[in-house]
Scaffold this motif. Structure first.
Motif, PDB file in Angstrom:
ATOM      1  N   GLY A 160       0.792  -1.226   0.000  1.00 54.82           N
ATOM      2  CA  GLY A 160       0.000   0.000   0.000  1.00 54.82           C
ATOM      3  C   GLY A 160       0.819   1.268   0.000  1.00 54.82           C
ATOM      4  N   ARG A 161       2.145   1.144  -0.014  1.00 56.94           N
ATOM      5  CA  ARG A 161       2.992   2.327  -0.032  1.00 56.94           C
ATOM      6  C   ARG A 161       3.045   2.941  -1.431  1.00 56.94           C
ATOM      7  NH1 ARG A 161       8.116   2.408   3.735  1.00 56.94           N
ATOM      8  NH2 ARG A 161       7.225   1.596   5.676  1.00 56.94           N
ATOM      9  N   SER A 162       3.411   4.213  -1.464  1.00 55.48           N
ATOM     10  CA  SER A 162       3.636   4.877  -2.743  1.00 55.48           C
ATOM     11  C   SER A 162       4.835   4.248  -3.434  1.00 55.48           C
ATOM     12  CB  SER A 162       3.888   6.364  -2.526  1.00 55.48           C
ATOM     13  OG  SER A 162       5.109   6.561  -1.824  1.00 55.48           O
ATOM     14  N   LEU A 163       5.015   4.565  -4.708  1.00 55.80           N
ATOM     15  CA  LEU A 163       6.157   4.028  -5.441  1.00 55.80           C
ATOM     16  C   LEU A 163       7.465   4.426  -4.756  1.00 55.80           C
ATOM     17  CD1 LEU A 163       7.358   2.568  -7.860  1.00 55.80           C
ATOM     18  CD2 LEU A 163       7.209   4.705  -9.166  1.00 55.80           C
ATOM     19  N   LEU A 164       7.554   5.679  -4.320  1.00 60.26           N
ATOM     20  CA  LEU A 164       8.757   6.138  -3.636  1.00 60.26           C
ATOM     21  C   LEU A 164       8.939   5.394  -2.315  1.00 60.26           C
ATOM     22  CD1 LEU A 164      11.127   8.099  -3.654  1.00 60.26           C
ATOM     23  CD2 LEU A 164       9.663   9.783  -2.493  1.00 60.26           C
ATOM     24  N   GLY A 165       7.825   5.150  -1.625  1.00 58.74           N
ATOM     25  CA  GLY A 165       7.900   4.422  -0.367  1.00 58.74           C
ATOM     26  C   GLY A 165       8.377   2.999  -0.554  1.00 58.74           C
ATOM     27  N   LYS A 166       7.945   2.348  -1.635  1.00 60.74           N
ATOM     28  CA  LYS A 166       8.401   0.985  -1.918  1.00 60.74           C
ATOM     29  C   LYS A 166       9.887   0.967  -2.258  1.00 60.74           C
ATOM     30  CE  LYS A 166       3.896  -0.570  -3.615  1.00 60.74           C
ATOM     31  NZ  LYS A 166       3.101  -0.963  -4.798  1.00 60.74           N
ATOM     32  N   VAL A 167      10.311   1.967  -3.027  1.00 62.41           N
ATOM     33  CA  VAL A 167      11.723   2.038  -3.402  1.00 62.41           C
ATOM     34  C   VAL A 167      12.599   2.231  -2.162  1.00 62.41           C
ATOM     35  CG1 VAL A 167      13.435   3.437  -4.632  1.00 62.41           C
ATOM     36  CG2 VAL A 167      11.256   2.872  -5.729  1.00 62.41           C
ATOM     37  N   ALA A 168      12.064   2.924  -1.164  1.00 66.08           N
ATOM     38  CA  ALA A 168      12.849   3.229   0.032  1.00 66.08           C
ATOM     39  C   ALA A 168      12.976   2.050   0.988  1.00 66.08           C
ATOM     40  CB  ALA A 168      12.221   4.413   0.763  1.00 66.08           C
ATOM     41  N   VAL A 169      12.144   1.021   0.836  1.00 67.57           N
ATOM     42  CA  VAL A 169      12.156  -0.089   1.790  1.00 67.57           C
ATOM     43  C   VAL A 169      13.541  -0.727   1.937  1.00 67.57           C
ATOM     44  CG1 VAL A 169      11.298  -2.434   2.213  1.00 67.57           C
ATOM     45  CG2 VAL A 169       9.694  -0.598   1.685  1.00 67.57           C
ATOM     46  N   PRO A 170      14.259  -1.037   0.849  1.00 63.57           N
ATOM     47  CA  PRO A 170      15.587  -1.642   1.030  1.00 63.57           C
ATOM     48  C   PRO A 170      16.535  -0.773   1.851  1.00 63.57           C
ATOM     49  CG  PRO A 170      14.860  -1.909  -1.237  1.00 63.57           C
ATOM     50  CD  PRO A 170      13.883  -0.982  -0.585  1.00 63.57           C
ATOM     51  N   LEU A 171      16.362   0.545   1.777  1.00 62.85           N
ATOM     52  CA  LEU A 171      17.228   1.438   2.542  1.00 62.85           C
ATOM     53  C   LEU A 171      16.958   1.345   4.040  1.00 62.85           C
ATOM     54  CD1 LEU A 171      17.010   4.610   0.246  1.00 62.85           C
ATOM     55  CD2 LEU A 171      18.736   2.789   0.214  1.00 62.85           C
ATOM     56  N   LEU A 172      15.754   0.880   4.417  1.00 63.31           N
ATOM     57  CA  LEU A 172      15.382   0.771   5.826  1.00 63.31           C
ATOM     58  C   LEU A 172      15.833  -0.547   6.450  1.00 63.31           C
ATOM     59  CD1 LEU A 172      11.721   2.132   5.594  1.00 63.31           C
ATOM     60  CD2 LEU A 172      13.809   3.414   6.128  1.00 63.31           C
ATOM     61  N   VAL A 173      16.222  -1.503   5.607  1.00 65.62           N
ATOM     62  CA  VAL A 173      16.590  -2.826   6.128  1.00 65.62           C
ATOM     63  C   VAL A 173      17.771  -2.748   7.091  1.00 65.62           C
ATOM     64  CG1 VAL A 173      17.483  -5.103   5.487  1.00 65.62           C
ATOM     65  CG2 VAL A 173      15.569  -4.099   4.210  1.00 65.62           C
ATOM     66  N   PRO A 174      18.881  -2.077   6.737  1.00 63.49           N
ATOM     67  CA  PRO A 174      19.984  -1.985   7.706  1.00 63.49           C
ATOM     68  C   PRO A 174      19.665  -1.099   8.903  1.00 63.49           C
ATOM     69  CG  PRO A 174      20.747  -1.587   5.453  1.00 63.49           C
ATOM     70  CD  PRO A 174      19.258  -1.516   5.432  1.00 63.49           C
ATOM     71  N   TRP A 175      18.855  -0.029   8.673  1.00 62.12           N
ATOM     72  CA  TRP A 175      18.617   0.912   9.766  1.00 62.12           C
ATOM     73  C   TRP A 175      17.392   1.772   9.457  1.00 62.12           C
ATOM     74  CZ3 TRP A 175      20.672   0.694  14.383  1.00 62.12           C
ATOM     75  CH2 TRP A 175      20.515   1.768  15.262  1.00 62.12           C
ATOM     76  N   ASN A 176      16.433   1.787  10.390  1.00 62.46           N
ATOM     77  CA  ASN A 176      15.234   2.612  10.242  1.00 62.46           C
ATOM     78  C   ASN A 176      15.199   3.623  11.390  1.00 62.46           C
ATOM     79  OD1 ASN A 176      12.654   3.734  10.147  1.00 62.46           O
ATOM     80  ND2 ASN A 176      11.732   1.840   9.349  1.00 62.46           N
ATOM     81  N   PRO A 177      15.658   4.853  11.156  1.00 64.41           N
ATOM     82  CA  PRO A 177      15.761   5.830  12.260  1.00 64.41           C
ATOM     83  C   PRO A 177      14.415   6.190  12.859  1.00 64.41           C
ATOM     84  CG  PRO A 177      16.187   6.875  10.134  1.00 64.41           C
ATOM     85  CD  PRO A 177      16.147   5.409   9.879  1.00 64.41           C
TER      86      PRO A 177
END
Length: 426
Positions: free
Chosen positions: A48-65
């Motif tokens: 249900g995330r936006s396209l940008l939100g989906k693209v950002a998911v891999p960046l959150l895997v190591p660290w989600n501030p």
């Protein structure tokens, strides 16, 4: 006791044993009178995330501030006695450990797989066991082989997260709960701190139904994927059928990438039935009607929930003789162990388990007894509270300041903590 459970729920498209274990532990603790709250993310929400939100998911895997900030605020407000971390991939990340450190709350983490030493958490690649990344500070082999979803790009965030957060895990968790001694042995050899790695098997609730006769079928219940030994089972069953069969059909239930192959293989056969996905009640009924459950995994299972569920129903298992299965199944007593990856050995065990009804029933009774001694709810609750109490005492510098947790006989089980020195799908 006040417990906060932290878990990233696996996608609901396929049944998750890990989700079930988390839910059942929460229910067990609440039924015993403990206050349990949950801090979670759901992989289902990614769609249900936006396209940008989906693209950002891999960046959150190591660290989600953002998770660190949110969880730290909740911990300061609620002040639980202990935080119990389960899965943090892909939306929570090891930032949850920093939040716990910020609040000074003890942390217990259940290790459901091998993600501490293997980016996809399976120790399995290309149809065979693999340990290339075990003990390596930077798991480059996983990236080179594209071990997660057969993609180098998809594997990179997992490899980066493992490399940069290894020491954070090892220093930020007061007690790691391994779900088998076999898993613990691998992790100790990889360099994880042995003094904080303890064995606490998963518990299995009373099924409410047990086998009352010789059984109607052999049952494979699980994910239809290569590491689970599905193709090995199909090859073995074809050999059994070519030699006249064993008198009962094979039922396969589950979902996964091999579903089209299994469906085509089972089509038009009287000796095989593909049942699709069972709901929990149907699973319990199918297990209770089984001559045996079959667990021919090629990968080294960290536990083997379906085998423990069969034991609870008084049903023996035919399982691969490696990983946690050798702890669950006593060969010739509570079931049979076949040589891993060998179709001929599996064929022999399938014939043996169906050849003697009286011996099979005796194995079923022994399996039920083993369940009652090691995998029932009372045992699971005592072990869980024991490790919570130990983590709290260790953090506070002594046992006297740990809050009471009910039945104090758990402390007498400390000698069972360390069973010997020795899959990420969203």
């Amino acid at each position: 006791m006040h417990v906060l459970v932290v878990h990233n729920r696996y996608a609901s498209a396929q049944p998750s044993g890990e989700n079930r274990v988390v839910d059942e532990e929460v229910g067990l603790l609440r039924a015993a009178g403990h206050r349990v709250e949950v801090f979670e993310r759901r992989s289902d929400d990614i769609a249900g995330r936006s396209l940008l939100g989906k693209v950002a998911v891999p960046l959150l895997v190591p660290w989600n501030p953002a998770v660190r900030t949110e969880l730290a605020a909740r911990l300061r407000a609620d002040r639980p006695d202990v935080v119990h971390v389960h899965n943090v991939f892909p939306l929570l990340s090891p930032a949850v450990l920093a939040a716990c450190a910020d609040a000074g709350v003890p942390v217990v983490a259940t290790l459901h797989n091998y993600t501490q030493v293997c980016p996809p958490g399976t120790l399995h690649r290309d149809g065979r066991p693999c340990g290339e990344c075990v003990g390596s500070a930077v798991p480059l082999p996983a990236v080179r082989h594209g071990c997660y979803r057969n993609s180098r790009l998809a594997t990179v965030p997992l490899a980066v997260g493992l490399a940069v957060n290894r020491r954070r895990w090892w220093s930020g968790v007061d007690r790691f709960l391994c779900i088998s001694a076999a898993q613990r042995d691998v992790l100790v050899r990889s360099g994880m701190p042995a003094d904080r790695l303890v064995v606490k098997h998963n518990f299995v609730p009373e099924p409410g139904v047990r086998r009352t006769n010789a059984g109607e079928h052999l049952l494979f219940l699980g994910r239809l994927a290569e590491p689970k030994g599905v193709r090995l089972l199909m090859d073995a069953w074809d050999a059994v059928a070519a030699d006249g069969g064993v008198g009962v059909p094979l039922v396969l239930a589950g979902a996964g990438p091999l579903e089209p192959e299994v469906t085509a293989w089972a089509a038009g056969r009287d000796d095989v039935r593909y049942a699709g996905l069972y709901d929990p009640a149907a699973c319990r009924e199918a297990v209770a009607k089984a001559v045996a459950v079959v667990a021919p995994s090629l990968s080294r299972e960290t536990f083997g929930l379906v085998v423990a569920e069969a034991m609870a129903a008084g049903v023996p298992a035919v399982a691969a003789g490696h990983g946690a299965f050798v702890e669950l199944v006593e060969d010739g007593v509570t079931g049979l162990l076949h040589r891993p990856g060998e179709a001929g050995s599996l064929v022999e065990c399938l014939r043996r388990i169906t050849a003697g009804p009286e011996r099979n029933r005796a194995m079923g009774r022994a399996a039920r007894s083993r369940y009652e001694q090691g995998f029932g709810p009372d045992v699971g609750l005592a072990r869980l509270l024991e490790e919570y109490r130990s983590a709290i005492a260790d953090r506070s510098g002594g046992g006297n300041s740990a809050p009471p947790v009910g039945n104090d006989n758990a402390g007498s089980r400390r000698g069972t903590r360390a069973g010997g020195d020795g899959g990420q799908e969203k």
